[in-house]
Design a protein around this motif. Structure first.
Motif, PDB file in Angstrom:
ATOM      1  N   GLY A 267      37.915  40.709  32.695  1.00 23.44           N
ATOM      2  CA  GLY A 267      36.555  41.083  33.066  1.00 23.44           C
ATOM      3  C   GLY A 267      36.455  41.694  34.451  1.00 23.44           C
ATOM      4  N   ASP A 268      37.596  41.872  35.110  1.00 22.59           N
ATOM      5  CA  ASP A 268      37.615  42.483  36.442  1.00 22.59           C
ATOM      6  C   ASP A 268      37.677  43.997  36.283  1.00 22.59           C
ATOM      7  OD1 ASP A 268      37.970  43.286  39.021  1.00 22.59           O
ATOM      8  OD2 ASP A 268      39.913  42.318  39.323  1.00 22.59           O
ATOM      9  N   TYR A 269      36.583  44.668  36.585  1.00 24.67           N
ATOM     10  CA  TYR A 269      36.508  46.120  36.384  1.00 24.67           C
ATOM     11  C   TYR A 269      37.553  46.866  37.207  1.00 24.67           C
ATOM     12  CZ  TYR A 269      34.680  50.881  36.593  1.00 24.67           C
ATOM     13  OH  TYR A 269      34.561  52.249  36.550  1.00 24.67           O
ATOM     14  N   ASP A 270      37.751  46.467  38.447  1.00 20.76           N
ATOM     15  CA  ASP A 270      38.686  47.167  39.327  1.00 20.76           C
ATOM     16  C   ASP A 270      40.119  47.114  38.804  1.00 20.76           C
ATOM     17  OD1 ASP A 270      36.679  47.882  41.106  1.00 20.76           O
ATOM     18  OD2 ASP A 270      36.880  46.035  42.267  1.00 20.76           O
TER      19      ASP A 270
ATOM     20  N   LYS B  24      33.215  37.700  27.907  1.00 20.22           N
ATOM     21  CA  LYS B  24      33.462  38.501  29.104  1.00 20.22           C
ATOM     22  C   LYS B  24      34.695  39.379  28.898  1.00 20.22           C
ATOM     23  CE  LYS B  24      34.092  38.053  34.113  1.00 20.22           C
ATOM     24  NZ  LYS B  24      34.241  37.100  35.244  1.00 20.22           N
ATOM     25  N   GLY B  25      34.553  40.654  29.219  1.00 22.78           N
ATOM     26  CA  GLY B  25      35.677  41.572  29.114  1.00 22.78           C
ATOM     27  C   GLY B  25      35.854  42.220  27.756  1.00 22.78           C
ATOM     28  N   PHE B  26      34.992  41.897  26.787  1.00 24.42           N
ATOM     29  CA  PHE B  26      35.149  42.450  25.437  1.00 24.42           C
ATOM     30  C   PHE B  26      35.119  43.976  25.450  1.00 24.42           C
ATOM     31  CE2 PHE B  26      33.142  44.194  21.608  1.00 24.42           C
ATOM     32  CZ  PHE B  26      34.013  43.756  20.628  1.00 24.42           C
ATOM     33  N   ARG B  27      34.116  44.546  26.112  1.00 22.26           N
ATOM     34  CA  ARG B  27      33.987  46.004  26.117  1.00 22.26           C
ATOM     35  C   ARG B  27      35.154  46.657  26.849  1.00 22.26           C
ATOM     36  NH1 ARG B  27      27.501  46.642  27.547  1.00 22.26           N
ATOM     37  NH2 ARG B  27      26.720  45.392  25.795  1.00 22.26           N
ATOM     38  N   MET B  28      35.639  46.016  27.888  1.00 22.42           N
ATOM     39  CA  MET B  28      36.796  46.550  28.616  1.00 22.42           C
ATOM     40  C   MET B  28      38.030  46.568  27.719  1.00 22.42           C
ATOM     41  SD  MET B  28      36.391  44.802  32.376  1.00 22.42           S
ATOM     42  CE  MET B  28      34.812  44.788  33.233  1.00 22.42           C
ATOM     43  N   LYS B  29      38.217  45.499  26.961  1.00 19.03           N
ATOM     44  CA  LYS B  29      39.360  45.432  26.046  1.00 19.03           C
ATOM     45  C   LYS B  29      39.263  46.516  24.984  1.00 19.03           C
ATOM     46  CE  LYS B  29      40.009  40.421  26.543  1.00 19.03           C
ATOM     47  NZ  LYS B  29      39.919  39.108  25.854  1.00 19.03           N
ATOM     48  N   MET B  30      38.059  46.705  24.436  1.00 20.74           N
ATOM     49  CA  MET B  30      37.881  47.715  23.406  1.00 20.74           C
ATOM     50  C   MET B  30      38.117  49.119  23.970  1.00 20.74           C
ATOM     51  SD  MET B  30      37.337  45.923  20.746  1.00 20.74           S
ATOM     52  CE  MET B  30      38.383  44.682  21.549  1.00 20.74           C
TER      53      MET B  30
END
Length: 219
Positions: free
Chosen positions: A68-71, A141-147
Motif C-alpha cells: 500500500g506504499d505508493y512510493d 489496502k494495496g488492491f488497486r496497486m497490485k492490480m
C-alpha cells in the motif's frame, strides 16, 4: 538442544507428530522447491546461491510485496498532451470534483491507486466473469496497486530491476477510446452508477486495469 526442541514444538503444533517422511509431506516438498528440468535447478538452489545468501533472498522477496506504499511502486509520469488539452483537463477536474482543484493527473491517479473498494460495485459485479482477479479483496489496502502492477508487468508485485513503470497522459482523437475529459464533463444523477465524476473516472481506471489482466493468472 534448545533450537531442536523449538523446531519440534513448532512442528507438532502445526502438523502434529507425523514425520516429514510421510508421502504427503514429501509430495508437498517436491512441489514447493519448484524443480526445473532438464537442468538441476530448484528454489532451494536459487536461494542458497543468491547474492548475500538465503537471508538476502527472503528480504528481496519481502521488498517486492505491495503493502500500500505508493512510493514503493516506482512509477514515472509523463504528460504528452498539448497545452490546450492540459488546460482544459485542469478546468474539467476543478468543475467536476472540487476536491481535485489544482491537482494534476498524476496526483489524481495516485489518489485512485491508494483508494480501496469498487467505485461502482453494481456495474463491476455485472462484469465479474470477465476477470480472474479476486474482486472480493477490492477493499483491502494495496488492491488497486497490485492490480495495476499485474496489468503492466504481468505480476502483482513490485519489479525491483529495470526502469520504473511509465504512466503517460496523451492526446487521442480516436472516438473508440474513452475521453477522460468526457467523463469529467458528463452528467450524473447521484443515484445510478456511476453516481458522480470521481466514481466514473475511478471505475474507468479500474476497469481498464482489470481488462489488461483479463482471465490470466499469476501461474
Amino acid at each position: 538442544m534448545h533450537r531442536s526442541l523449538a523446531w519440534t514444538m513448532l512442528h507438532n503444533a502445526v502438523i502434529g507428530p507425523v514425520t516429514t517422511d510421510h508421502p504427503y509431506f514429501q509430495a508437498f516438498y517436491k512441489g514447493l522447491i519448484l524443480p526445473c528440468k532438464p537442468i538441476d535447478l530448484n528454489l532451494s538452489n536459487i536461494a542458497s546461491n543468491f547474492c548475500g545468501g538465503i537471508s538476502e533472498f527472503v528480504l528481496s522477496l519481502q521488498e517486492t510485496r505491495i503493502t500500500g506504499d505508493y512510493d514503493a511502486l516506482r512509477l514515472g509520469h509523463t504528460d504528452k498532451t498539448s497545452v490546450s488539452t492540459r488546460t482544459a483537463l485542469q478546468d474539467a477536474f476543478e468543475d467536476a470534483v472540487p476536491a481535485w482543484a489544482g491537482m494534476t493527473f498524476p496526483e489524481v491517479f495516485q489518489q485512485f491507486l491508494e483508494g480501496r473498494g469498487l467505485p461502482c460495485p453494481s456495474l463491476m459485479e455485472e462484469l465479474r466473469g470477465r476477470f480472474s482477479v479476486p474482486l472480493d479483496k477490492a477493499s483491502e489496502k494495496g488492491f488497486r496497486m497490485k492490480m495495476f502492477c499485474w496489468a503492466t508487468t504481468g505480476s502483482p508485485q513490485i519489479i525491483l530491476d529495470g526502469a520504473p513503470i511509465e504512466v503517460s497522459l496523451v492526446d487521442d482523437n480516436d472516438a473508440t477510446y474513452f475521453s477522460l475529459q468526457g467523463l469529467l464533463q458528463a452528467s450524473y444523477d447521484g443515484v445510478s452508477e456511476p453516481r458522480n465524476a470521481k466514481d466514473s473516472v475511478f471505475h474507468w481506471l479500474l476497469l481498464e486495469i482489470l481488462n489488461g489482466i483479463g482471465n490470466y493468472n499469476v501461474l
